[in-house]
Design an enzyme around this catalytic site. Structure first.
Site, mmCIF file in Angstrom:
data_model
loop_
_atom_site.group_PDB
_atom_site.id
_atom_site.type_symbol
_atom_site.label_atom_id
_atom_site.label_comp_id
_atom_site.label_asym_id
_atom_site.label_seq_id
_atom_site.Cartn_x
_atom_site.Cartn_y
_atom_site.Cartn_z
ATOM 1 N N ARG A 104 0.858 -1.178 0.000
ATOM 2 C CA ARG A 104 0.000 0.000 0.000
ATOM 3 C C ARG A 104 0.893 1.226 0.000
ATOM 4 O O ARG A 104 1.272 1.725 1.061
ATOM 5 C CB ARG A 104 -0.933 -0.043 1.213
ATOM 6 C CG ARG A 104 -2.070 -1.049 1.016
ATOM 7 C CD ARG A 104 -2.771 -1.336 2.320
ATOM 8 N NE ARG A 104 -1.876 -2.010 3.257
ATOM 9 C CZ ARG A 104 -2.191 -2.334 4.500
ATOM 10 N NH1 ARG A 104 -3.383 -2.051 4.960
ATOM 11 N NH2 ARG A 104 -1.324 -2.942 5.272
ATOM 12 N N ASP A 128 2.324 4.997 -0.247
ATOM 13 C CA ASP A 128 1.871 6.296 0.271
ATOM 14 C C ASP A 128 1.655 7.308 -0.851
ATOM 15 O O ASP A 128 2.042 7.081 -1.996
ATOM 16 C CB ASP A 128 2.937 6.879 1.202
ATOM 17 C CG ASP A 128 2.861 6.275 2.583
ATOM 18 O OD1 ASP A 128 1.757 5.901 3.012
ATOM 19 O OD2 ASP A 128 3.924 6.181 3.228
ATOM 20 N N TYR A 148 11.692 -2.581 -3.363
ATOM 21 C CA TYR A 148 11.565 -1.138 -3.542
ATOM 22 C C TYR A 148 12.872 -0.567 -4.076
ATOM 23 O O TYR A 148 13.953 -1.114 -3.828
ATOM 24 C CB TYR A 148 11.269 -0.442 -2.208
ATOM 25 C CG TYR A 148 9.844 -0.552 -1.735
ATOM 26 C CD1 TYR A 148 8.890 0.374 -2.146
ATOM 27 C CD2 TYR A 148 9.453 -1.567 -0.861
ATOM 28 C CE1 TYR A 148 7.578 0.296 -1.689
ATOM 29 C CE2 TYR A 148 8.139 -1.654 -0.411
ATOM 30 C CZ TYR A 148 7.208 -0.715 -0.826
ATOM 31 O OH TYR A 148 5.911 -0.789 -0.379
ATOM 32 N N ARG A 208 11.683 4.789 3.416
ATOM 33 C CA ARG A 208 11.983 6.225 3.439
ATOM 34 C C ARG A 208 12.802 6.607 4.673
ATOM 35 O O ARG A 208 13.677 7.472 4.607
ATOM 36 C CB ARG A 208 10.684 7.033 3.379
ATOM 37 C CG ARG A 208 10.024 6.964 2.001
ATOM 38 C CD ARG A 208 8.597 7.477 2.028
ATOM 39 N NE ARG A 208 8.505 8.812 2.587
ATOM 40 C CZ ARG A 208 7.364 9.436 2.864
ATOM 41 N NH1 ARG A 208 6.207 8.825 2.617
ATOM 42 N NH2 ARG A 208 7.363 10.645 3.349
#
Lengths: 249, 249
Positions: free
Chosen positions: A50, A52, A111, A198
């Site tokens: 999910r 952001d 990622y 992040r």
């Protein structure tokens, strides 16, 4: 009912994120509306991750159940036609067994984070990379990153809104390399905490500019405390690159 | 007066092209307005290449004369601040001698063209690549491309609006290679005719899908007639990559 597995590319800039939100547009909503426009079916998409607001996907895996008889090929073409002008594209579609679940069957998420290490603003990569104007040493970042690999309590790197049962996760890979002015960080794990990538990137930036040592990064991890986080990188540079499932080649 | 050489990156989508136009925004106009906003000087920028509407630049070389005493560094920062929100960035700036001319001193221009060879729409590369949904054979394209290398009369590959004195140009390099779903075409020459790269790419696309042979491409070149052009590729995939000057390393 047929279950379809779709691979979706999207530009995260116009969206509040993958997940449906009351207060703004989401990738999920755009896709569910496209199915409704095609077949008048109210469906729910499930995604491997999910993402952001502002986070992009090169290849997000999702699944959906469709009652109308349709081939995977025609479903992809129909959705792509109805998704315009949203920056969302179905790049692959296939029928799968009913026990396939994009979120729960997923064994690995991948990622990538892109840092544009330059002084000038980004004309071509605005919103698609994080611009850091001070010189970063990618080799130092890569060496330090290895203290995060393995099973750890990642509480420091977890957002206050994280819904995961446990802060303990196993990070399989975290690599940093420079490609010209770009620094690419790649992270693989079965699953991640909310904001984990992040947050790790933000701290690696501090290492890259010489503000933190590898030891400081280790101390932040060991603190198991969000207050020990050095910096949380913006969403602009983050891409969901792919999801792996049992039986995939 | 000090002459500055600037390297400029821009996203061509919002512009009618590099050159000032009466009927719409241009990169040149945005840059000249930025100088006026900074110094109240009415200047004229000269560029190595005058890109068309929708064509991008990774590193366009331009020059400009500024009366106000200013360092190259501060000029770049000042312009970047004033250029916002235009997708234009000054990525390098230096003082040069008065005999430097971005257009007339240039000894080589380099372009790249990106074809996204896939069926799905482009979510991340919309306006930044040409989507060709039928399978292209890059090796065939690269082999055929070699018939265009060298000195030729490129009348077939020239737009009706071309202002060049002669249609005879020397193409130094034309290569085609596949990188995953992307096909990248690179073209180097001292100078190009208007639409030459897009016209060459359009015909190479016909070769890649098997509609044209290498012989057909040679025949189109030999025809020296715009009517023999197979296809003109759209601006979306075209990037001005760089300009070379005497004395550059």
């Amino acid at each position: 009912m047929t279950r379809f597995r779709l691979t979706v590319e999207y530009d995260g800039r116009p969206f509040m994120g993958w997940q449906r939100q009351a207060h703004g547009p989401s990738v999920q909503q755009a896709m569910e509306e496209a199915v409704f426009a095609l077949f008048h079916e109210e469906v729910t998409f499930h995604a491997a991750g999910r993402t952001d607001a502002g986070v992009h996907a090169l290849a997000m895996t999702v699944h959906v159940d469709i009652a109308r008889p349709v081939s995977a090929h025609r479903l992809a073409d129909g959705l792509n036609a109805r998704l315009r002008p949203h920056p969302i594209a179905i790049i692959h579609a296939e029928e799968v067994d009913d026990d396939f679940h994009a979120r729960f069957s997923c064994t690995r998420r991948r990622y990538r984070y892109r840092i544009a290490n330059r002084r000038a603003p980004l004309a071509l990569d605005a919103g698609r990379a994080w611009r850091v104007p001070v010189v970063l040493y990618a080799d130092d970042m890569n060496k330090a990153a290895q203290v995060l690999v393995g099973q750890h309590d990642f509480m420091t790197f977890r957002s206050a809104h994280c819904q995961s049962d446990s802060p303990v996760k196993t990070l399989d890979r975290l690599t940093v390399r420079r490609l010209g002015e770009m620094i690419e960080i790649e992270a693989d794990a079965r699953s991640f905490l909310h904001h984990q990538v992040r947050s790790m990137v933000g701290c690696l930036m501090l290492v890259g500019r010489g503000k933190w040592t590898k030891g400081d990064l280790k101390a932040a991890l060991d603190a198991r405390d969000r207050a020990a986080l050095g910096f949380n990188a913006p969403p602009d540079g983050l891409y969901f690159v792919g999801a792996d499932y049992p039986g995939d080649r």
